[in-house]
Enzyme design. Structure first.
Site: not given
Ligand code: DGL
Length: 267
Positions: A11-12, A74, A153, A185, A187
């Site tokens: 993931d990012s 992600c 974050e 997402c 996150h």
């Molecule tokens: N966790 C990520 C997602 O599911 C990426 C969030 C990001 O880096 O903007 O899209």
């Protein structure tokens, strides 16, 4: 026959750890190698071409760690890069969109589903495509929530500011009449309690992380890729840059522990 190679997950940033948590709970015998691109987070505001390039670089790093499968933890990457990753790499590649869409279709009663995600995910229309592929009559209300990833974050998981941002993003979806909301997402499950509070109990939350882990379990079984029953799976983490809140969020919010954490700057 068993396969002791690790599952590669990327993931990012912190977000993919929600998928790791679900994988650790479901598949405790599996070794997991997690790669968080903390040097370049967030991906959500970036173009599909840039996200595709990053995705290939991360997948290559995990392949060098001998991954037996690649889990794209992600939504942003899954929505724009899954076909190219599947074509380029010889191991199975699993994303988060299809499993999340399937779970949402099972959960909805009034056939009106909300989807929230990054700008890139919402702009791609990937959830609409996946949902309509199974049910053309389902209604979808979607909304990009670009402020949520930076708040997560930063570790602001229980905070007034975050609550107010969530309420503002969700209000139009509630007015539309959704009965199910996809957290599009990885996150966002870190904000599940705050999101659930804002929605009230008439709307069901669909967590793409848990549904992705279930899809990984099925794939390992189908392709005889499971680790041995007596193996004790470990979690190893690679980050592309130092991340102040990464460890505290992982430990405090997700109760994850690591066998190793290494820093591997991008070339
Ligand atoms: N966790 C990520 C997602 O599911 C990426 C969030 C990001 O880096 O903007 O899209």
């Amino acid at each position: 026959m068993s396969d002791s190679r690790p599952i590669g997950v990327f993931d990012s940033g912190i977000g993919g750890l929600t998928v790791v948590k679900a994988l650790r709970d479901l598949l405790p015998n599996e070794d997991i190698r997690y790669l968080g691109d903390t040097a370049r987070v967030p991906y959500g505001p970036k173009s599909p071409e840039t996200v595709q390039r990053y995705a290939v670089e991360l997948a290559e790093m995990l392949m060098r760690k001998n991954a037996k499968a690649l889990v794209v933890a992600c939504n942003t990457v899954s929505s724009v890069a899954l076909p190219s990753l599947t074509k380029k790499f010889s191991v199975p590649v699993i994303g988060v969109i299809e499993p999340g869409a399937r779970a949402a279709l099972q959960a909805t009663r009034n056939r009106h589903i909300g989807v929230i995600g990054t700008r890139a995910t919402i702009r791609s229309g990937a959830y609409e495509k996946a949902l309509h592929a199974s049910d053309n009559n389902v209604r979808i209300s979607s909304r990009a929530c670009p402020l949520l990833v930076p708040l997560i974050e930063e570790g602001l998981l229980n905070d007034d500011v975050t609550d107010r941002v969530i309420a503002r993003y969700l209000e139009p979806l509630l007015c539309d009449g959704i009965d199910t909301l996809v957290l599009g997402c990885t996150h966002y499950p870190l904000l599940s309690p705050a999101i659930a509070r804002s929605l009230g109990d008439r709307v069901k939350l669909v967590d793409s992380a848990i549904n992705c882990a279930l899809a990984v379990e099925q794939l390992l079984d189908e392709q005889s890729l499971r680790a041995g029953r007596s193996d004790r799976g470990e979690l190893r983490v690679t980050l592309t840059d130092a991340a102040d809140n990464f460890l505290s969020v992982a430990r405090e919010a997700l109760h994850l522990s690591f066998a190793e954490i290494e820093l591997q700057p991008l070339p």
